[in-house]
Design a protein around this motif. Structure first.
Motif, PDB file in Angstrom:
ATOM      1  N   ARG A  91       5.370   5.789   1.576  1.00  0.00           N
ATOM      2  CA  ARG A  91       4.144   6.602   1.574  1.00  0.00           C
ATOM      3  C   ARG A  91       3.241   6.217   2.738  1.00  0.00           C
ATOM      4  NH1 ARG A  91       1.895  11.241   1.330  1.00  0.00           N
ATOM      5  NH2 ARG A  91      -0.309  11.118   0.864  1.00  0.00           N
ATOM      6  N   ALA A  92       3.144   4.919   3.040  1.00  0.00           N
ATOM      7  CA  ALA A  92       2.349   4.478   4.191  1.00  0.00           C
ATOM      8  C   ALA A  92       2.915   5.064   5.477  1.00  0.00           C
ATOM      9  CB  ALA A  92       2.304   2.950   4.266  1.00  0.00           C
ATOM     10  N   LEU A  93       4.231   5.083   5.602  1.00  0.00           N
ATOM     11  CA  LEU A  93       4.854   5.674   6.792  1.00  0.00           C
ATOM     12  C   LEU A  93       4.540   7.166   6.885  1.00  0.00           C
ATOM     13  CD1 LEU A  93       8.379   3.949   6.727  1.00  0.00           C
ATOM     14  CD2 LEU A  93       6.448   3.438   8.257  1.00  0.00           C
ATOM     15  N   VAL A  94       4.561   7.850   5.755  1.00  0.00           N
ATOM     16  CA  VAL A  94       4.251   9.288   5.741  1.00  0.00           C
ATOM     17  C   VAL A  94       2.805   9.519   6.176  1.00  0.00           C
ATOM     18  CG1 VAL A  94       3.924  11.294   4.228  1.00  0.00           C
ATOM     19  CG2 VAL A  94       6.028   9.950   4.086  1.00  0.00           C
ATOM     20  N   VAL A  95       1.891   8.701   5.677  1.00  0.00           N
ATOM     21  CA  VAL A  95       0.480   8.853   6.064  1.00  0.00           C
ATOM     22  C   VAL A  95       0.339   8.663   7.570  1.00  0.00           C
ATOM     23  CG1 VAL A  95      -1.819   7.804   5.892  1.00  0.00           C
ATOM     24  CG2 VAL A  95      -0.493   8.279   3.818  1.00  0.00           C
ATOM     25  N   THR A 101      -8.483  -0.103   7.205  1.00  0.00           N
ATOM     26  CA  THR A 101      -9.312   0.308   6.067  1.00  0.00           C
ATOM     27  C   THR A 101      -9.105   1.787   5.730  1.00  0.00           C
ATOM     28  OG1 THR A 101     -11.187   0.691   7.546  1.00  0.00           O
ATOM     29  CG2 THR A 101     -11.095  -1.442   6.448  1.00  0.00           C
ATOM     30  N   ASP A 102      -8.892   2.621   6.744  1.00  0.00           N
ATOM     31  CA  ASP A 102      -8.648   4.043   6.500  1.00  0.00           C
ATOM     32  C   ASP A 102      -7.273   4.268   5.865  1.00  0.00           C
ATOM     33  OD1 ASP A 102     -11.140   4.628   7.583  1.00  0.00           O
ATOM     34  OD2 ASP A 102     -10.321   4.937   9.597  1.00  0.00           O
ATOM     35  N   LEU A 103      -6.282   3.483   6.303  1.00  0.00           N
ATOM     36  CA  LEU A 103      -4.955   3.577   5.693  1.00  0.00           C
ATOM     37  C   LEU A 103      -5.033   3.153   4.232  1.00  0.00           C
ATOM     38  CD1 LEU A 103      -1.910   4.098   5.877  1.00  0.00           C
ATOM     39  CD2 LEU A 103      -1.650   1.717   6.648  1.00  0.00           C
ATOM     40  N   ALA A 104      -5.737   2.064   3.960  1.00  0.00           N
ATOM     41  CA  ALA A 104      -5.900   1.599   2.579  1.00  0.00           C
ATOM     42  C   ALA A 104      -6.543   2.691   1.721  1.00  0.00           C
ATOM     43  CB  ALA A 104      -6.741   0.326   2.545  1.00  0.00           C
ATOM     44  N   ALA A 105      -7.570   3.343   2.250  1.00  0.00           N
ATOM     45  CA  ALA A 105      -8.240   4.411   1.503  1.00  0.00           C
ATOM     46  C   ALA A 105      -7.281   5.579   1.260  1.00  0.00           C
ATOM     47  CB  ALA A 105      -9.477   4.889   2.260  1.00  0.00           C
ATOM     48  N   ALA A 106      -6.498   5.951   2.267  1.00  0.00           N
ATOM     49  CA  ALA A 106      -5.552   7.065   2.116  1.00  0.00           C
ATOM     50  C   ALA A 106      -4.482   6.743   1.076  1.00  0.00           C
ATOM     51  CB  ALA A 106      -4.898   7.391   3.458  1.00  0.00           C
ATOM     52  N   LEU A 107      -4.121   5.468   0.962  1.00  0.00           N
ATOM     53  CA  LEU A 107      -3.104   5.047  -0.003  1.00  0.00           C
ATOM     54  C   LEU A 107      -3.710   4.684  -1.359  1.00  0.00           C
ATOM     55  CD1 LEU A 107      -0.973   2.771   2.342  1.00  0.00           C
ATOM     56  CD2 LEU A 107      -0.439   5.106   1.599  1.00  0.00           C
ATOM     57  N   SER A 132      -6.560  -5.499   1.537  1.00  0.00           N
ATOM     58  CA  SER A 132      -5.626  -6.633   1.573  1.00  0.00           C
ATOM     59  C   SER A 132      -4.220  -6.204   1.174  1.00  0.00           C
ATOM     60  CB  SER A 132      -6.119  -7.785   0.691  1.00  0.00           C
ATOM     61  OG  SER A 132      -6.169  -7.395  -0.669  1.00  0.00           O
ATOM     62  N   THR A 133      -4.104  -5.296   0.211  1.00  0.00           N
ATOM     63  CA  THR A 133      -2.790  -4.771  -0.179  1.00  0.00           C
ATOM     64  C   THR A 133      -2.181  -3.987   0.982  1.00  0.00           C
ATOM     65  OG1 THR A 133      -3.374  -4.694  -2.505  1.00  0.00           O
ATOM     66  CG2 THR A 133      -1.579  -3.245  -1.802  1.00  0.00           C
ATOM     67  N   ALA A 134      -2.986  -3.153   1.629  1.00  0.00           N
ATOM     68  CA  ALA A 134      -2.495  -2.397   2.789  1.00  0.00           C
ATOM     69  C   ALA A 134      -2.080  -3.353   3.902  1.00  0.00           C
ATOM     70  CB  ALA A 134      -3.572  -1.440   3.290  1.00  0.00           C
ATOM     71  N   GLY A 135      -2.820  -4.425   4.095  1.00  0.00           N
ATOM     72  CA  GLY A 135      -2.479  -5.403   5.123  1.00  0.00           C
ATOM     73  C   GLY A 135      -1.142  -6.068   4.861  1.00  0.00           C
TER      74      GLY A 135
END
Length: 172
Positions: free
Chosen positions: A38-42, A52-58, A63-66
């Protein structure tokens, strides 16, 4: 308020869609979790993002996104870089290898979905397509036709950022 029958119908359909997503990952499913995919798709659909924007989108914590990005970086599926304009800001973008995983999974998913839709009469196919397009738009999903064609290369204003140390290897 959502209609309970509509919620039940979408919930039932979502189980089928999760199965299609899992099947569409193919061999990549051994190395890439659904959350990582899903992160790759975003990143493929929206271009480079600040962490921070990726974390919000996911809908996860930064820290989890990191940690997720650390794993994707080690696999060569994303790159991390700092903008020269703001050295504190870290952006991540998809690599060609990451985009290939997304494109291959999308092609497999397209075939699986076509097989399922092929079992419906044309009129029902159109109704499903209209309903799901509205559902995806309400969720803020970007249609494939509006995705960037290739993974954007880091601009001259960005400096590559090395992988962070201290992450737990092998965890996905």
């Amino acid at each position: 308020m959502a209609d309970e029958a509509a919620v039940d119908a979408v919930l039932t359909a979502s189980r089928t869609l999760v199965a299609v997503v899992t099947q569409s990952l193919g061999a990549a499913a051994e190395d890439t979790t659904i959350a990582q995919y899903r992160a790759l798709v975003v990143l493929a659909s929206r271009g480079p993002r600040r962490m921070t924007d990726l974390a919000a989108a996911l809908d996860v914590t930064p820290s989890t996104a990191g940690r997720m990005c650390d794993r994707l970086l080690r696999k060569g599926l994303i790159r991390r870089h700092r903008t020269r304009a703001d050295r504190r800001a870290v952006q991540v973008s998809i690599t060609a290898a990451g985009r290939e995983i997304v494109d291959q999974a999308t092609a497999r998913r397209r075939a699986l979905i076509a097989g399922i839709l092929g079992r419906l009469p044309a009129r029902q196919q159109s109704a499903v397509a209209s309903a799901l397009a509205a559902f995806a738009a309400a969720a803020g999903e970007i249609p494939d036709s509006q995705w960037p064609a290739d993974p954007p290369a880091p601009s001259a204003r960005m400096k590559p950022e090395p992988a962070r140390s201290g992450s737990t290897p092998g965890r996905s």
